[in-house]
Scaffold this active site. Structure first.
Site, mmCIF file in Angstrom:
data_model
loop_
_atom_site.group_PDB
_atom_site.id
_atom_site.type_symbol
_atom_site.label_atom_id
_atom_site.label_comp_id
_atom_site.label_asym_id
_atom_site.label_seq_id
_atom_site.Cartn_x
_atom_site.Cartn_y
_atom_site.Cartn_z
ATOM 1 N N HIS A 1 17.588 5.250 -25.426
ATOM 2 C CA HIS A 1 16.556 5.207 -24.385
ATOM 3 C C HIS A 1 17.162 4.821 -23.037
ATOM 4 O O HIS A 1 16.964 5.510 -22.030
ATOM 5 C CB HIS A 1 15.462 4.215 -24.784
ATOM 6 N N GLU A 2 17.901 3.722 -23.020
ATOM 7 C CA GLU A 2 18.482 3.264 -21.754
ATOM 8 C C GLU A 2 19.550 4.232 -21.260
ATOM 9 O O GLU A 2 19.705 4.420 -20.046
ATOM 10 C CB GLU A 2 19.062 1.857 -21.910
ATOM 11 N N HIS B 1 17.993 6.845 -19.118
ATOM 12 C CA HIS B 1 17.857 6.468 -17.708
ATOM 13 C C HIS B 1 19.184 6.652 -16.971
ATOM 14 O O HIS B 1 19.223 7.166 -15.847
ATOM 15 C CB HIS B 1 17.410 5.012 -17.599
ATOM 16 N N HIS C 1 19.925 10.226 -16.256
ATOM 17 C CA HIS C 1 19.088 10.716 -15.163
ATOM 18 C C HIS C 1 19.768 10.418 -13.830
ATOM 19 O O HIS C 1 19.799 11.250 -12.921
ATOM 20 C CB HIS C 1 17.715 10.044 -15.230
#
Length: 706
Positions: free
Chosen positions: A486-487, A490, A493
């Site tokens: 999940h992290e 980020h 991105h």
């Protein structure tokens, strides 16, 4: 993000057997896996003297000492003065948005760095110097937010166009800057603007007090509880102290008592919440919005609170029968365990969710963790990124003074043809005093520079994983693996967005869109085809058995529907509290809670409880708590359309990067998603994506545990 140590060559010598990414045969760990599977060595992170080039934190030469923050702050303030003059000059020779973005970048490069160091640096001197810099930059930002001429110059460009040719991206980013300006009420008359300033202060103060109060324990006289359950709680003199919901308590009477005591209405908390909500509403209406919800979702993927409510109400309708099946299963388990019971109650949900997951899975985290050494997981991530984007993660040796602790890794994100895209510092391990949160920090945003080069992004991944020992690497539970993916979503991105402007780089976009890439990465972390490429025992290199992998994945989906219904209820309550339809002063937030819970949640409201007074997310996510659900809907939709058939597809990965990740926030999120999916973002289509995901998860559970 980061990892610390010296040359990975030392760790490579400690490596084990490895297998090619998607091949078969004998397994030897890659340099990346070897580095992350080795115990951190303080000797490799010493500040070497002699011929070594010494730099400061994150490579800033000024930050070899805490006092360097003063120099960084002063330089940023001097540069910002020049940029403000350029914006206001009639002889401006650059696009207004270019100057504004340089101003934003100048301040953010100091503020973002200082904010992270303030929170994460183990040395008090650095943390204090960083906090002083944060305060100084925040003060300057507040001053700029009230700079009337600066605002008027920007407004003139947005309304009537620049005197230089501009693109759609230029115009979009300029509108975002103007929107940020007007959030502070600069367009109002002096009395109204001063009222907005005072309301902001009140909202901040009430929010901080409410957050603090949401964690306070509750004390009641001992004689108010049956003697048989008093020993389950802390005792302070003649009082019983209840510190939480005690969901693990095997006796229902203990869980019920904790629920009713801990959530008993607190008039002081009610007053603070009401004052904060009223302040938010007044501030929003002064700034020209019908409600605080309209202000909060302006420019977002949802675009309007009307869409949010429509989406949530349809989701509540569609998820109800699926959630009811979950509750019926929990109720049956309760009846079996306790005989004649009163039926399932709110204080039972967490308890029986945990028990039934354990009973079905029959596999503890201790059995699974050896298959997920940190090195293996990071090797798997790097392999996945190579397949999707031609991107790899490589351990890079930091210079002396670059890191803030001895157990940080520095990773270079490298593209096969584009070279280094940026750096991720990985602060993975637990340590004394470290904030206990999993998150992503932007240290420096990416942007195009005047000379045609690109300012590569720098980010930090901040986790709390178990530290490795001399004999064992850091071993992750399945939830830790999911959080890491999940992290990393980020971080990617930030790395893969090649935006023209820093103001919209990577995750600098609306909350309900910023979570889409990270939630999409969770889908990769739950796919057996992806997991099977790196789920290997750290001692033997053996793959995780297929049946064990299947059960592990399915266990994450048990009771997914009831959890989604709970989150939908929370989001709807948030919208009711911040929406345009204000309640009268004679109605409390607890009465609103009762109404919303009875309408949208599968278990009725319990009299004389006030769960919302413990819900700190009302402060940080006011009117935006829906964001995670909408992000999950869009991420599920993208997964189903582009990656479910082949999670390693380079064609789909390149398309996703080019049409989604590369834009950051440089394109309106609704337009970006609709162009990529070639469908309108409507409540029906987003809810349908969530229901498809839930039904697939249900099939996984049935197949794994039948």
């Amino acid at each position: 993000m980061y990892l610390s140590r010296g040359s990975w060559c030392v760790w490579r010598a400690l490596g084990r057997r490895r297998e090619p990414w998607r091949g078969s045969g004998v397994h030897t760990w890659s340099p990346l896996a070897s580095a992350l599977n080795s115990r951190p060595s303080k000797l490799l992170s010493l500040q070497f003297k002699g011929n070594s080039v010494r730099k400061g934190l994150f490579g800033h030469p000024e930050l070899q000492e805490p006092g360097g923050f003063y120099l960084l702050k002063e330089n940023a303030m001097f540069e910002s003065d020049d940029l403000v003059k350029e914006c206001c000059s009639p002889n401006r020779s650059r696009k207004m948005v270019e100057v504004f973005d340089q101003l934003s970048d100048t301040l953010c490069r100091v503020a973002d760095l200082a904010e992270f160091v303030r929170l994460a640096h183990p040395q008090a001197r650095y943390a204090q110097a960083a906090e002083d810099a944060c305060i100084a930059i925040s003060g300057l930002v507040e001053k700029l937010n009230t700079h009337a001429k600066l605002y008027q110059c920007l407004r003139e460009v947005v309304l009537h166009g620049d005197h230089m040719p501009t693109t759609e991206v230029d115009q979009h980013v300029a509108r975002l800057f103007l929107h940020d300006f007007e959030q502070s009420g600069i367009h109002l008359n002096e009395n109204q603007r001063q009222r907005v300033v005072s309301l902001n202060e009140l909202i901040l103060t009430m929010g901080q007090h409410f957050m603090n109060g949401s964690h306070h324990p509750r004390a009641v006289p001992k004689d108010k509880l049956p003697e048989a359950i008093r020993q389950h709680f802390a005792i302070d003199g003649n009082n019983i102290v209840v510190t939480g919901l005690y969901a693990d308590a095997p006796q229902e009477i203990t869980r019920e008592a904790a629920y009713k005591i801990y959530l008993f209405p607190d008039p002081h908390q009610e007053d603070m919440l009401t004052e904060m909500l009223n302040g938010r509403h007044e501030m929003a209406t002064l700034c020209g919005f019908p409600s605080y919800a309209h202000r909060a979702v302006s420019g977002s993927l949802a675009e309007t609170p009307e869409f949010v409510v429509e989406f949530l109400e349809l989701l509540a309708e569609k998820v109800r029968p699926r959630a009811q099946e979950d509750f019926e299963e929990m109720a049956a388990a309760k009846k079996f365990q306790q005989g004649n019971s009163r039926g399932l109650a709110p204080w039972d949900v967490l308890h029986f969710t945990r028990i039934l997951r354990q009973n079905k899975c029959e596999v503890s985290a201790n059995i699974l963790a050896p298959y997920f050494s940190l090195g293996a997981v990071m090797e798997g991530l790097s392999g996945l990124l190579h397949n999707l984007y031609d991107v790899t993660l490589e351990v890079e040796e930091p210079t002396p003074g670059e890191l803030w602790a001895t157990d940080i890794y520095k990773l270079a994100v490298k593209h096969g043809s584009e070279g280094v895209l940026g750096h991720i510092y990985c602060d993975f391990y637990e340590r004394v005093g470290k904030p206990h949160q999993d998150c992503h920090f932007t240290i420096r945003g990416g942007k195009c520079l005047p000379d045609g080069s690109y300012q590569n992004p720098v980010v930090v991944l901040h986790l709390n994983l178990p530290s490795p020992s001399w004999s064992c690497p850091s071993l992750l539970t399945p939830s830790m693996v999911e959080n890491l993916f999940h992290e990393m979503g980020h971080a990617l991105h930030s790395m893969l967005a090649r935006t023209q402007y820093q103001h919209v780089t990577g995750t600098r976009c609306s909350t309900d869109f910023a979570e889409v890439p990270s939630i999409l990465m969770e889908s990769f972390a739950q796919d057996p085809r992806v997991l099977s490429t790196f789920a290997r025992h750290y001692k033997t290199g053996d793959k995780m058995p297929a049946d064990l992998l299947e059960k592990m994945i399915a266990a994450r989906s048990i009771f997914a529907a009831s959890e989604m219904q709970l989150q939908t209820f929370y989001a709807l309550l948030d919208q009711h509290l911040h929406g345009a339809e204000r309640w009268s002063s004679s109605v409390s937030t607890t009465q609103i809670l009762e109404e919303v819970q009875n309408k949208y949640y599968g278990l009725p409201y319990v009299k004389n409880t006030a769960w919302q007074l413990r819900f700190g997310h009302l402060v940080g996510y006011g009117a935006k708590y829906y964001s995670y659900l909408l992000s999950r809907a869009v991420a599920s939709w993208i997964w189903q359309e582009y990656f479910a058939e082949d999670p390693f597809s380079r064609e789909m990965g390149e398309k996703y990067r080019a049409e989604v990740l590369s834009h950051g926030g440089g394109k309106p999120p609704r337009a970006l998603v609709e162009d990529f999916l070639e469908r309108s973002v409507e409540s029906g289509s987003t809810v349908r994506a969530l229901m498809t995901d839930l039904d697939q998860r249900k099939c996984q559970v049935a197949a794994a545990f039948s």
